[in-house]
Design a protein around this motif. Sequence first.
Motif, short mmCIF file in Angstrom:
data_model
loop_
_atom_site.label_atom_id
_atom_site.label_comp_id
_atom_site.label_asym_id
_atom_site.label_seq_id
_atom_site.Cartn_x
_atom_site.Cartn_y
_atom_site.Cartn_z
N PHE A 54 0.85 -1.20 0.00
CA PHE A 54 0.00 0.00 0.00
C PHE A 54 0.89 1.25 0.00
N GLU A 55 1.92 1.20 0.85
CA GLU A 55 2.82 2.36 0.94
C GLU A 55 3.52 2.62 -0.38
N LYS A 56 3.85 1.53 -1.10
CA LYS A 56 4.54 1.69 -2.38
C LYS A 56 3.59 2.08 -3.50
N TYR A 60 -4.20 -0.62 -3.31
CA TYR A 60 -5.08 0.48 -2.92
C TYR A 60 -6.00 -0.02 -1.81
N VAL A 61 -6.87 0.87 -1.31
CA VAL A 61 -7.73 0.49 -0.19
C VAL A 61 -8.53 -0.81 -0.46
N PRO A 62 -9.15 -0.98 -1.64
CA PRO A 62 -9.92 -2.22 -1.83
C PRO A 62 -9.07 -3.49 -1.66
N MET A 64 -6.41 -3.76 0.14
CA MET A 64 -6.10 -3.87 1.58
C MET A 64 -7.27 -4.51 2.32
N LEU A 65 -8.47 -4.07 1.94
CA LEU A 65 -9.67 -4.55 2.61
C LEU A 65 -9.88 -6.05 2.33
N ILE A 66 -9.67 -6.44 1.09
CA ILE A 66 -9.86 -7.85 0.72
C ILE A 66 -8.84 -8.72 1.45
N HIS A 103 -9.82 0.52 12.02
CA HIS A 103 -8.94 -0.65 11.97
C HIS A 103 -9.22 -1.56 13.17
N ASP A 104 -9.50 -2.84 12.88
CA ASP A 104 -9.82 -3.68 14.04
C ASP A 104 -9.07 -5.01 14.09
N ILE A 105 -8.19 -5.26 13.12
CA ILE A 105 -7.53 -6.57 13.12
C ILE A 105 -6.59 -6.70 14.33
N ASN A 108 -8.57 -6.86 17.50
CA ASN A 108 -9.17 -8.19 17.70
C ASN A 108 -8.13 -9.19 18.21
N LEU A 109 -6.91 -9.07 17.68
CA LEU A 109 -5.84 -9.96 18.15
C LEU A 109 -5.54 -9.70 19.62
N VAL A 110 -5.50 -8.43 19.99
CA VAL A 110 -5.27 -8.09 21.39
C VAL A 110 -6.38 -8.71 22.24
N ILE A 178 -2.51 1.31 26.10
CA ILE A 178 -2.72 1.68 24.71
C ILE A 178 -1.74 0.96 23.79
N GLY A 179 -2.09 0.91 22.51
CA GLY A 179 -1.21 0.30 21.53
C GLY A 179 -1.72 0.55 20.13
N GLY A 180 -0.97 0.02 19.16
CA GLY A 180 -1.30 0.24 17.75
C GLY A 180 -0.05 0.73 17.04
N ALA A 181 0.02 0.47 15.73
CA ALA A 181 1.26 0.72 15.00
C ALA A 181 1.92 2.08 15.24
N PRO A 182 1.19 3.20 15.24
CA PRO A 182 1.90 4.48 15.41
C PRO A 182 2.14 4.87 16.87
N ALA A 197 1.82 -1.46 24.92
CA ALA A 197 2.36 -2.75 24.45
C ALA A 197 2.46 -2.69 22.94
N GLU A 198 3.55 -3.27 22.42
CA GLU A 198 3.73 -3.15 20.97
C GLU A 198 3.05 -4.25 20.18
N ASP A 199 2.68 -5.34 20.83
CA ASP A 199 1.93 -6.35 20.09
C ASP A 199 0.94 -7.05 21.01
N ALA A 200 0.16 -7.97 20.42
CA ALA A 200 -0.95 -8.55 21.16
C ALA A 200 -0.48 -9.41 22.33
N SER A 201 0.59 -10.19 22.13
CA SER A 201 0.98 -11.02 23.26
C SER A 201 1.54 -10.16 24.39
CO1 B1M Z 1 -5.45 1.35 6.85
N1 B1M Z 1 -3.86 2.40 7.20
N2 B1M Z 1 -6.43 2.96 6.34
N3 B1M Z 1 -6.89 0.14 6.36
N4 B1M Z 1 -4.22 -0.07 7.03
C1 B1M Z 1 -2.71 1.69 7.76
C2 B1M Z 1 -2.77 1.71 9.28
C3 B1M Z 1 -1.50 2.54 7.17
C4 B1M Z 1 -0.22 2.47 8.03
C5 B1M Z 1 -1.24 2.09 5.71
C6 B1M Z 1 -0.07 2.83 5.10
O1 B1M Z 1 -0.20 3.97 4.71
N5 B1M Z 1 1.06 2.18 5.01
C7 B1M Z 1 -2.13 3.97 7.10
C8 B1M Z 1 -1.98 4.83 8.35
C9 B1M Z 1 -0.97 5.95 8.17
C10 B1M Z 1 -0.84 6.73 9.45
O2 B1M Z 1 -1.75 7.26 9.99
N6 B1M Z 1 0.39 6.72 9.95
C11 B1M Z 1 -3.59 3.63 6.81
C12 B1M Z 1 -4.51 4.51 6.21
C13 B1M Z 1 -3.95 5.85 5.75
C14 B1M Z 1 -5.87 4.20 6.04
C15 B1M Z 1 -6.98 5.07 5.44
C16 B1M Z 1 -6.95 6.56 5.86
C17 B1M Z 1 -6.86 4.89 3.90
C18 B1M Z 1 -7.80 5.73 3.08
O3 B1M Z 1 -8.99 5.59 3.18
N7 B1M Z 1 -7.18 6.60 2.33
C19 B1M Z 1 -8.28 4.38 5.94
C20 B1M Z 1 -8.75 4.93 7.30
C21 B1M Z 1 -10.06 4.34 7.71
C22 B1M Z 1 -10.37 4.69 9.16
O4 B1M Z 1 -9.93 3.99 10.05
N8 B1M Z 1 -11.09 5.76 9.40
C23 B1M Z 1 -7.77 2.98 6.07
C24 B1M Z 1 -8.57 1.88 5.88
C25 B1M Z 1 -8.14 0.57 5.97
C26 B1M Z 1 -9.02 -0.66 5.62
C27 B1M Z 1 -10.48 -0.48 6.01
C28 B1M Z 1 -8.92 -0.86 4.14
C29 B1M Z 1 -8.25 -1.81 6.33
C30 B1M Z 1 -8.73 -2.08 7.78
C31 B1M Z 1 -9.61 -3.32 7.87
C32 B1M Z 1 -9.85 -3.71 9.30
O5 B1M Z 1 -9.09 -3.43 10.22
N9 B1M Z 1 -10.96 -4.39 9.47
C33 B1M Z 1 -6.85 -1.21 6.45
C34 B1M Z 1 -5.68 -1.98 6.67
C35 B1M Z 1 -5.85 -3.47 6.62
C36 B1M Z 1 -4.40 -1.40 6.93
C37 B1M Z 1 -3.03 -2.09 7.07
C38 B1M Z 1 -2.59 -2.56 5.69
C39 B1M Z 1 -2.94 -3.26 7.99
C40 B1M Z 1 -3.43 -3.01 9.40
C41 B1M Z 1 -3.48 -4.32 10.10
O6 B1M Z 1 -4.55 -4.89 10.25
N10 B1M Z 1 -2.30 -4.88 10.45
C42 B1M Z 1 -2.14 -0.90 7.64
C43 B1M Z 1 -0.69 -0.95 7.19
C44 B1M Z 1 0.20 -1.65 8.19
O7 B1M Z 1 -0.11 -1.77 9.36
N11 B1M Z 1 1.34 -2.05 7.75
C45 B1M Z 1 -2.96 0.29 7.37
C46 B1M Z 1 -2.19 -6.20 11.04
C47 B1M Z 1 -2.40 -6.08 12.54
C48 B1M Z 1 -2.20 -7.45 13.16
O8 B1M Z 1 -1.42 -5.20 13.05
O9 B1M Z 1 -3.13 -3.41 13.63
O10 B1M Z 1 -0.64 -2.93 13.85
P1 B1M Z 1 -1.77 -3.88 13.92
O11 B1M Z 1 -1.83 -4.45 15.41
C49 B1M Z 1 -0.68 -4.92 16.06
C50 B1M Z 1 0.04 -3.89 16.93
O12 B1M Z 1 -0.08 -2.58 16.44
C51 B1M Z 1 -0.54 -4.12 18.27
O13 B1M Z 1 -0.85 -5.51 18.32
C52 B1M Z 1 -1.16 -5.99 17.00
C53 B1M Z 1 -0.41 -7.28 16.65
O14 B1M Z 1 0.09 -8.01 17.62
N12 B1M Z 1 -1.71 -3.41 18.73
C54 B1M Z 1 -1.90 -3.19 20.06
C55 B1M Z 1 -2.78 -2.93 18.09
N13 B1M Z 1 -3.65 -2.40 18.94
C56 B1M Z 1 -3.15 -2.55 20.17
C57 B1M Z 1 -3.63 -2.19 21.43
C58 B1M Z 1 -2.86 -2.52 22.55
C59 B1M Z 1 -1.63 -3.13 22.42
C60 B1M Z 1 -1.13 -3.50 21.18
O15 B1M Z 1 -3.23 -2.22 23.80
C61 B1M Z 1 -4.52 -1.77 24.02
#
Ligand code: B1M
Length: 212
Positions: A54-56, A60-62, A64-66, A103-105, A108-110, A178-182, A197-201
């Motif tokens: 997506f970054e490269k 695109y969003v669709p 990513m969603l699929i 974003h809920d993946i 949900n893992l957490v 709190i947590g999440g990628a940023p 915490a940086e990840d779910a475990s």
């Molecule tokens: Co979105 N998205 N997205 N997206 N998306 C990111 C986050 C992004 C980094 C992609 C990118 O540009 N490279 C970027 C954010 C940039 C930023 O703000 N820095 C982004 C963007 C920009 C957007 C939209 C704005 C795109 C648009 O519409 N133009 C839009 C926003 C919608 C909104 O939320 N209002 C959007 C939409 C979407 C989809 C709907 C298409 C889909 C979400 C589907 C869903 O969640 N049901 C989606 C997806 C899939 C992603 C990426 C590709 C993957 C996220 C993910 O599920 N990762 C993501 C890129 C990336 O992360 N590389 C991206 C897998 C998951 C297991 O990891 O969620 O990080 P993560 O969770 C980790 C840790 O962070 C941690 O534990 C988990 C794993 O062990 N963690 C916690 C998370 N929560 C925690 C809480 C805790 C502790 C740990 O304690 C409470």
Amino acid sequence: MSSDSFKPIYQGIIDGDAATVKEEVQAAVDANYPAEDILKKGLVPAMKEVGDLFEKGEYYVPEMLISARAMQGGLQILKPLLASAEVEPAGTVVLGTVQGDLHDIGKNLVGMMLEGAGFSLIDLGTDVSPDKFVEAVRDNKTDIIAMSALLTTTMPAMKTTIDALTEAGLRSKVLVMIGGAPVTAEYADNIGADGFAEDASRAASLAQTLLV
Ligand code: B1M
């Protein structure tokens, strides 16, 4: 166990092929691979790759969603296995992705790991307003609020929620993690959260540590 064993799962997520992901995750489970390995070596790296694509500008969003839906299908199979880890019952956690964020993946893992660690979970879903968090704490005997944010633009909602808890006179009654990628540990300190915490475990271990 090599991550090559999970190549079809990985590829299935990249391709957004939900049927293959489900089939391959089930096959890996049937072959007695630990659920945590399937998650960490198959599903999670694939989603990271999707983010990179997506970054490269190659996805695109669709797409990513699929891919996200394909991953969720695999997670559903792993969920009961991840949740059956033998750990002492703990407290109640109210979990949600903050306001404006869908974003809920990761969230949900957490949740799965928290349940696996014996916590009772109240999952408020995504786009959770500060008021909704406050209401959940009022209505339930809550030990911890766990907030997830994936967007830099929605991170400030974590602080707004903490402020809302303070205004409602509830801040001293609950712990906030709190947590999440940023999100970073430094940010957690800055906004007055009790932990990051940086990840779910690690989130599950943190919740346990916070309650000791
Ligand atoms: Co979105 N998205 N997205 N997206 N998306 C990111 C986050 C992004 C980094 C992609 C990118 O540009 N490279 C970027 C954010 C940039 C930023 O703000 N820095 C982004 C963007 C920009 C957007 C939209 C704005 C795109 C648009 O519409 N133009 C839009 C926003 C919608 C909104 O939320 N209002 C959007 C939409 C979407 C989809 C709907 C298409 C889909 C979400 C589907 C869903 O969640 N049901 C989606 C997806 C899939 C992603 C990426 C590709 C993957 C996220 C993910 O599920 N990762 C993501 C890129 C990336 O992360 N590389 C991206 C897998 C998951 C297991 O990891 O969620 O990080 P993560 O969770 C980790 C840790 O962070 C941690 O534990 C988990 C794993 O062990 N963690 C916690 C998370 N929560 C925690 C809480 C805790 C502790 C740990 O304690 C409470």
